[in-house]
Design an enzyme around this catalytic site. Structure first.
Site, short mmCIF file in Angstrom:
data_model
loop_
_atom_site.label_atom_id
_atom_site.label_comp_id
_atom_site.label_asym_id
_atom_site.label_seq_id
_atom_site.Cartn_x
_atom_site.Cartn_y
_atom_site.Cartn_z
N ASP A 8 47.30 -27.61 -71.29
CA ASP A 8 45.85 -27.67 -71.20
C ASP A 8 45.45 -29.13 -71.46
O ASP A 8 46.31 -30.02 -71.48
CB ASP A 8 45.18 -26.69 -72.17
CG ASP A 8 45.35 -27.04 -73.64
OD1 ASP A 8 46.01 -28.05 -73.96
OD2 ASP A 8 44.83 -26.29 -74.48
N HIS A 9 44.17 -29.38 -71.65
CA HIS A 9 43.68 -30.75 -71.82
C HIS A 9 44.20 -31.42 -73.10
O HIS A 9 44.21 -32.64 -73.20
CB HIS A 9 42.14 -30.76 -71.82
CG HIS A 9 41.56 -29.87 -72.87
ND1 HIS A 9 41.40 -28.52 -72.67
CD2 HIS A 9 41.14 -30.12 -74.13
CE1 HIS A 9 40.89 -27.97 -73.76
NE2 HIS A 9 40.72 -28.91 -74.66
N CYS A 64 49.98 -27.21 -75.65
CA CYS A 64 48.56 -27.34 -75.99
C CYS A 64 48.50 -28.15 -77.28
O CYS A 64 49.49 -28.76 -77.66
CB CYS A 64 47.86 -25.99 -76.09
SG CYS A 64 48.42 -24.88 -77.39
N THR A 66 48.34 -27.26 -80.48
CA THR A 66 49.25 -26.76 -81.52
C THR A 66 50.40 -25.95 -80.95
O THR A 66 51.38 -25.73 -81.65
CB THR A 66 48.50 -25.86 -82.52
OG1 THR A 66 48.01 -24.71 -81.80
CG2 THR A 66 47.36 -26.59 -83.20
N GLY A 67 50.28 -25.47 -79.74
CA GLY A 67 51.28 -24.58 -79.17
C GLY A 67 51.02 -23.12 -79.49
O GLY A 67 51.60 -22.23 -78.88
N ILE A 68 50.14 -22.86 -80.42
CA ILE A 68 49.88 -21.49 -80.85
C ILE A 68 49.20 -20.67 -79.76
O ILE A 68 49.62 -19.56 -79.44
CB ILE A 68 49.03 -21.47 -82.14
CG1 ILE A 68 49.80 -22.13 -83.29
CG2 ILE A 68 48.64 -20.04 -82.52
CD1 ILE A 68 48.95 -22.41 -84.52
N GLY A 69 48.13 -21.20 -79.18
CA GLY A 69 47.41 -20.47 -78.14
C GLY A 69 48.29 -20.18 -76.94
O GLY A 69 48.27 -19.07 -76.39
N MET A 70 49.08 -21.15 -76.54
CA MET A 70 50.00 -20.95 -75.42
C MET A 70 51.03 -19.87 -75.75
O MET A 70 51.34 -19.01 -74.91
CB MET A 70 50.72 -22.25 -75.05
CG MET A 70 49.84 -23.26 -74.38
SD MET A 70 49.33 -22.71 -72.72
CE MET A 70 48.86 -24.28 -72.01
N HIS A 97 69.44 -16.34 -80.07
CA HIS A 97 69.16 -15.00 -80.56
C HIS A 97 68.09 -14.25 -79.77
O HIS A 97 68.11 -13.02 -79.74
CB HIS A 97 68.73 -15.05 -82.03
CG HIS A 97 69.85 -15.44 -82.94
ND1 HIS A 97 69.74 -15.36 -84.31
CD2 HIS A 97 71.09 -15.94 -82.70
CE1 HIS A 97 70.87 -15.77 -84.87
NE2 HIS A 97 71.70 -16.14 -83.90
N ASN A 98 67.14 -14.97 -79.18
CA ASN A 98 66.02 -14.31 -78.50
C ASN A 98 66.03 -14.50 -77.00
O ASN A 98 65.18 -13.94 -76.31
CB ASN A 98 64.69 -14.84 -79.05
CG ASN A 98 64.62 -14.81 -80.55
OD1 ASN A 98 64.48 -15.85 -81.17
ND2 ASN A 98 64.75 -13.64 -81.15
N ARG A 108 49.92 -32.10 -81.07
CA ARG A 108 49.44 -32.60 -82.36
C ARG A 108 50.43 -32.36 -83.50
O ARG A 108 50.17 -32.76 -84.63
CB ARG A 108 48.11 -31.95 -82.71
CG ARG A 108 47.01 -32.27 -81.71
CD ARG A 108 45.74 -31.51 -82.00
NE ARG A 108 44.79 -31.69 -80.92
CZ ARG A 108 43.96 -30.73 -80.49
NH1 ARG A 108 43.95 -29.55 -81.06
NH2 ARG A 108 43.14 -30.98 -79.50
N HIS A 132 72.30 -9.26 -80.19
CA HIS A 132 70.93 -9.69 -79.94
C HIS A 132 70.32 -8.99 -78.72
O HIS A 132 69.11 -8.85 -78.63
CB HIS A 132 70.88 -11.21 -79.75
CG HIS A 132 71.49 -11.95 -80.89
ND1 HIS A 132 70.95 -11.96 -82.15
CD2 HIS A 132 72.62 -12.70 -80.96
CE1 HIS A 132 71.71 -12.68 -82.95
NE2 HIS A 132 72.73 -13.15 -82.24
N ARG A 135 68.18 -5.97 -79.45
CA ARG A 135 66.89 -6.32 -80.03
C ARG A 135 65.89 -6.76 -78.96
O ARG A 135 64.71 -6.40 -79.01
CB ARG A 135 67.08 -7.43 -81.07
CG ARG A 135 67.92 -6.96 -82.24
CD ARG A 135 68.30 -8.08 -83.15
NE ARG A 135 69.17 -7.58 -84.20
CZ ARG A 135 70.05 -8.31 -84.84
NH1 ARG A 135 70.18 -9.59 -84.52
NH2 ARG A 135 70.80 -7.80 -85.77
#
Length: 144
Positions: A8-9, A64, A66-70, A97-98, A108, A132, A135
């Site tokens: 994003d921006h 983005c 923080t990367g959280i929203g993405m 593992h995932n 940021r 794994h 899971r």
């Protein structure tokens, strides 16, 4: 391997660095970068997730502030296992593992040197499978 990249921006500078890093490694990159001053990160997460789901063996990178929203947006897609990583160990473990197929980064949060180590771990680490796998199947079935 092909990598789909979007931001994003709030992640333009980091996206440019990531794209250059990938190209220098000889990795095919398709990028979706905003043309407007402000955009909504879920729109870019959706683009990448659809690409990754339709291109077996590819991976995605979402950026983005923080990367959280993405990360939240990407994980809404069945078949996507997106991980927000702030260091190389996290990137290595999420691949092992995932079997994460989408990496989320925050412009940021991490400097370019740290991001390079995260990218190396994410791109170079293989999924371990075995214990794994069951899971991941539970995640895909909504059994967790």
């Amino acid at each position: 391997m092909k990598v789909y990249l979007a931001t994003d921006h709030a992640g333009i500078r980091l996206a440019d660095m990531v794209k250059d890093f990938l190209l220098k490694r000889g990795i095919e990159v398709e990028s979706f970068l905003p043309q407007e001053a402000k955009v909504d990160y879920p729109d870019y997460a959706q683009k990448i997730c659809k690409c990754v789901l339709n291109d077996e063996g590819s991976r995605g990178i979402l950026i983005c502030g923080t990367g959280i929203g993405m990360s939240i947006s990407a994980n809404r897609f069945k078949g996507i296992r997106a991980a927000l990583c702030t260091d190389a160990y996290m990137a290595k473990m999420t691949r092992m593992h995932n079997d994460a197929n989408v990496l989320c980064l925050g412009e940021r949060l991490s400097g370019f040197g740290v991001v390079e180590s995260i990218l190396e771990a994410f791109l170079d680490t293989e999924f371990e499978g075995e214990r794994h796998l069951s899971r991941i199947q539970k995640i895909e079935l909504g059994g967790c």
